[in-house]
Design a protein around this motif. Structure first.
Motif, mmCIF file in Angstrom:
data_model
loop_
_atom_site.group_PDB
_atom_site.id
_atom_site.type_symbol
_atom_site.label_atom_id
_atom_site.label_comp_id
_atom_site.label_asym_id
_atom_site.label_seq_id
_atom_site.Cartn_x
_atom_site.Cartn_y
_atom_site.Cartn_z
ATOM 1 N N GLY A 128 0.783 -1.226 0.000
ATOM 2 C CA GLY A 128 0.000 0.000 0.000
ATOM 3 C C GLY A 128 0.810 1.268 0.000
ATOM 4 O O GLY A 128 0.272 2.343 0.272
ATOM 5 N N LYS A 129 2.102 1.193 -0.345
ATOM 6 C CA LYS A 129 2.969 2.362 -0.290
ATOM 7 C C LYS A 129 3.199 2.964 -1.675
ATOM 8 O O LYS A 129 2.883 2.367 -2.698
ATOM 9 N N LEU A 130 3.756 4.180 -1.691
ATOM 10 C CA LEU A 130 3.931 4.943 -2.928
ATOM 11 C C LEU A 130 4.832 4.235 -3.929
ATOM 12 O O LEU A 130 5.905 3.735 -3.575
ATOM 13 N N GLU A 131 4.397 4.237 -5.212
ATOM 14 C CA GLU A 131 5.263 3.810 -6.297
ATOM 15 C C GLU A 131 4.977 4.695 -7.510
ATOM 16 O O GLU A 131 3.827 4.797 -7.963
ATOM 17 N N ASP A 132 6.018 5.346 -8.049
ATOM 18 C CA ASP A 132 5.830 6.320 -9.128
ATOM 19 C C ASP A 132 7.171 6.847 -9.603
ATOM 20 O O ASP A 132 8.216 6.542 -9.017
ATOM 21 N N TYR A 133 7.129 7.654 -10.654
ATOM 22 C CA TYR A 133 8.257 8.473 -11.101
ATOM 23 C C TYR A 133 7.807 9.932 -11.105
ATOM 24 O O TYR A 133 6.628 10.225 -11.322
ATOM 25 N N ALA A 134 8.754 10.864 -10.902
ATOM 26 C CA ALA A 134 8.399 12.277 -10.893
ATOM 27 C C ALA A 134 9.484 13.123 -11.531
ATOM 28 O O ALA A 134 10.684 12.880 -11.341
ATOM 29 N N LEU A 135 9.035 14.102 -12.318
ATOM 30 C CA LEU A 135 9.889 15.173 -12.818
ATOM 31 C C LEU A 135 9.680 16.380 -11.920
ATOM 32 O O LEU A 135 8.585 16.953 -11.885
ATOM 33 N N LEU A 136 10.708 16.745 -11.157
ATOM 34 C CA LEU A 136 10.632 17.873 -10.240
ATOM 35 C C LEU A 136 11.471 19.032 -10.765
ATOM 36 O O LEU A 136 12.525 18.816 -11.378
ATOM 37 N N ILE A 137 11.001 20.250 -10.540
ATOM 38 C CA ILE A 137 11.764 21.430 -10.952
ATOM 39 C C ILE A 137 12.022 22.334 -9.757
ATOM 40 O O ILE A 137 11.290 22.327 -8.763
ATOM 41 N N TYR A 138 13.093 23.108 -9.904
ATOM 42 C CA TYR A 138 13.515 24.107 -8.919
ATOM 43 C C TYR A 138 13.746 25.407 -9.684
ATOM 44 O O TYR A 138 14.867 25.670 -10.139
ATOM 45 N N PRO A 139 12.705 26.226 -9.881
ATOM 46 C CA PRO A 139 12.826 27.403 -10.757
ATOM 47 C C PRO A 139 13.484 28.600 -10.068
ATOM 48 O O PRO A 139 12.913 29.692 -9.976
ATOM 49 N N ASP A 140 14.692 28.397 -9.597
ATOM 50 C CA ASP A 140 15.445 29.460 -8.938
ATOM 51 C C ASP A 140 15.881 30.511 -9.949
ATOM 52 O O ASP A 140 16.210 30.197 -11.097
ATOM 53 N N ASP A 141 15.892 31.771 -9.540
ATOM 54 C CA ASP A 141 16.272 32.855 -10.454
ATOM 55 C C ASP A 141 17.700 32.707 -10.958
ATOM 56 O O ASP A 141 18.002 33.030 -12.105
ATOM 57 N N ASP A 142 18.610 32.255 -10.087
ATOM 58 C CA ASP A 142 20.023 32.178 -10.452
ATOM 59 C C ASP A 142 20.409 30.844 -11.075
ATOM 60 O O ASP A 142 21.266 30.801 -11.961
ATOM 61 N N GLU A 143 19.792 29.761 -10.615
ATOM 62 C CA GLU A 143 20.200 28.446 -11.081
ATOM 63 C C GLU A 143 19.008 27.494 -11.153
ATOM 64 O O GLU A 143 18.832 26.628 -10.292
ATOM 65 N N PRO A 144 18.156 27.634 -12.170
ATOM 66 C CA PRO A 144 17.014 26.724 -12.301
ATOM 67 C C PRO A 144 17.493 25.300 -12.566
ATOM 68 O O PRO A 144 18.414 25.076 -13.357
ATOM 69 N N GLU A 145 16.844 24.330 -11.911
ATOM 70 C CA GLU A 145 17.273 22.942 -12.001
ATOM 71 C C GLU A 145 16.066 22.014 -12.132
ATOM 72 O O GLU A 145 14.937 22.394 -11.832
ATOM 73 N N PHE A 146 16.345 20.773 -12.549
ATOM 74 C CA PHE A 146 15.343 19.716 -12.528
ATOM 75 C C PHE A 146 15.943 18.489 -11.859
ATOM 76 O O PHE A 146 17.168 18.366 -11.686
ATOM 77 N N GLU A 147 15.072 17.559 -11.503
ATOM 78 C CA GLU A 147 15.488 16.320 -10.868
ATOM 79 C C GLU A 147 14.471 15.236 -11.219
ATOM 80 O O GLU A 147 13.289 15.517 -11.380
ATOM 81 N N ILE A 148 14.913 13.994 -11.361
ATOM 82 C CA ILE A 148 14.030 12.857 -11.570
ATOM 83 C C ILE A 148 14.117 11.956 -10.343
ATOM 84 O O ILE A 148 15.225 11.564 -9.943
ATOM 85 N N ILE A 149 12.964 11.656 -9.747
ATOM 86 C CA ILE A 149 12.944 10.795 -8.574
ATOM 87 C C ILE A 149 12.025 9.604 -8.817
ATOM 88 O O ILE A 149 11.214 9.597 -9.741
ATOM 89 N N MET A 150 12.150 8.633 -7.937
ATOM 90 C CA MET A 150 11.339 7.428 -7.985
ATOM 91 C C MET A 150 10.906 7.071 -6.569
ATOM 92 O O MET A 150 11.670 7.216 -5.617
ATOM 93 N N HIS A 151 9.640 6.652 -6.413
ATOM 94 C CA HIS A 151 9.202 6.013 -5.176
ATOM 95 C C HIS A 151 9.059 4.518 -5.445
ATOM 96 O O HIS A 151 8.423 4.122 -6.418
ATOM 97 N N LYS A 152 9.664 3.721 -4.598
ATOM 98 C CA LYS A 152 9.563 2.272 -4.687
ATOM 99 C C LYS A 152 9.219 1.737 -3.303
ATOM 100 O O LYS A 152 10.002 1.857 -2.372
#
Length: 228
Positions: A128-152
């Motif tokens: 019954g626990k989380l399982e997924d993939y996610a595209l996350l963003i960090y829209p910082d003014d100086d250094e915008p970034e993205f990250e890919i995570i997984m729940h297993k």
């Protein structure tokens, strides 16, 4: 529909179990009986859109955060040093072999410590626990970034670490997040620009769309599209 919260340690990527409680992390999970296990979904056909003019997703305030509709957008805000996850309300939002897009923005321009973004192949493990993939963003003014995570089985891990990208618009600017699923290959885009690609190492193959955000930042989602 599934809603979950988990606390953040000093490093967001060490945030492990979103369904247990101990002295260092806590969680509160609400599960609707119609949320499937990750391998039990039925694939609908044809394109599907949700412009959030109709209230389909869960809303309300609780100890894990707040979700609400405003001006035909879906808003989410977690608690400080936590993240919150919500899975879509029905099988209409299935992401098997689909291109999934949503517009996401930070309403006041602040950047949550663990980012915010779009999820695919969302489902539950046998426990019954989380399982997924996610595209996350960090829209910082100086250094915008993205990250890919997984729940297993409820554990969060980074598949692609935080990476600088000029494709990410900073501040309050809306970003169109896109995940293209072809078999076991997942490709990630921001505002039409390619970011990275991974394989479905969890063998999820299917599941629903979902959203992720962290901290108290008000994040708004709009114009969800799922094209199969």
């Amino acid at each position: 529909m599934l809603i979950a919260l988990a606390s953040l340690g000093s490093d967001p990527n060490t945030n492990l179990n979103a369904n247990t409680r101990d002295v260092n992390r806590n969680a509160n999970v609400t599960v609707n009986a119609n949320v499937p296990n990750s391998n039990a979904s039925v694939q609908p056909t044809g394109p599907f859109t949700d412009d959030f003019s109709e209230k389909k997703w869960n809303v309300g305030s609780a100890q894990f955060g707040r979700m609400w509709y405003d001006n035909d957008e879906y808003h989410m805000s977690s608690k400080e040093q936590t993240y919150i996850v919500i899975y879509a309300p029905s099988e209409d939002y299935n992401t098997e072999n689909a291109t999934v897009k949503v517009t996401a923005r930070s309403v006041d321009g602040t950047v949550p410590s663990a980012g915010f973004g779009l999820m695919v192949h969302c489902g539950r493990s046998k426990s019954g626990k989380l399982e997924d993939y996610a595209l996350l963003i960090y829209p910082d003014d100086d250094e915008p970034e993205f990250e890919i995570i997984m729940h297993k089985d409820g554990e969060q891990s980074p598949l692609v670490p935080r990476t600088r990208s000029e494709a990410i618009l900073s501040g309050t600017s809306p970003n169109q997040l896109e995940i293209r699923v072809k078999g076991t290959e997942l490709s990630f885009y921001a505002n039409g620009q390619f970011l990275t690609r991974i394989n479905d190492i969890g063998n999820y193959r299917r599941g629903r769309a979902g959203f992720y955000t962290s901290d108290v930042t008000n994040v708004a989602f709009d114009n969800l599209e799922i094209d199969r």
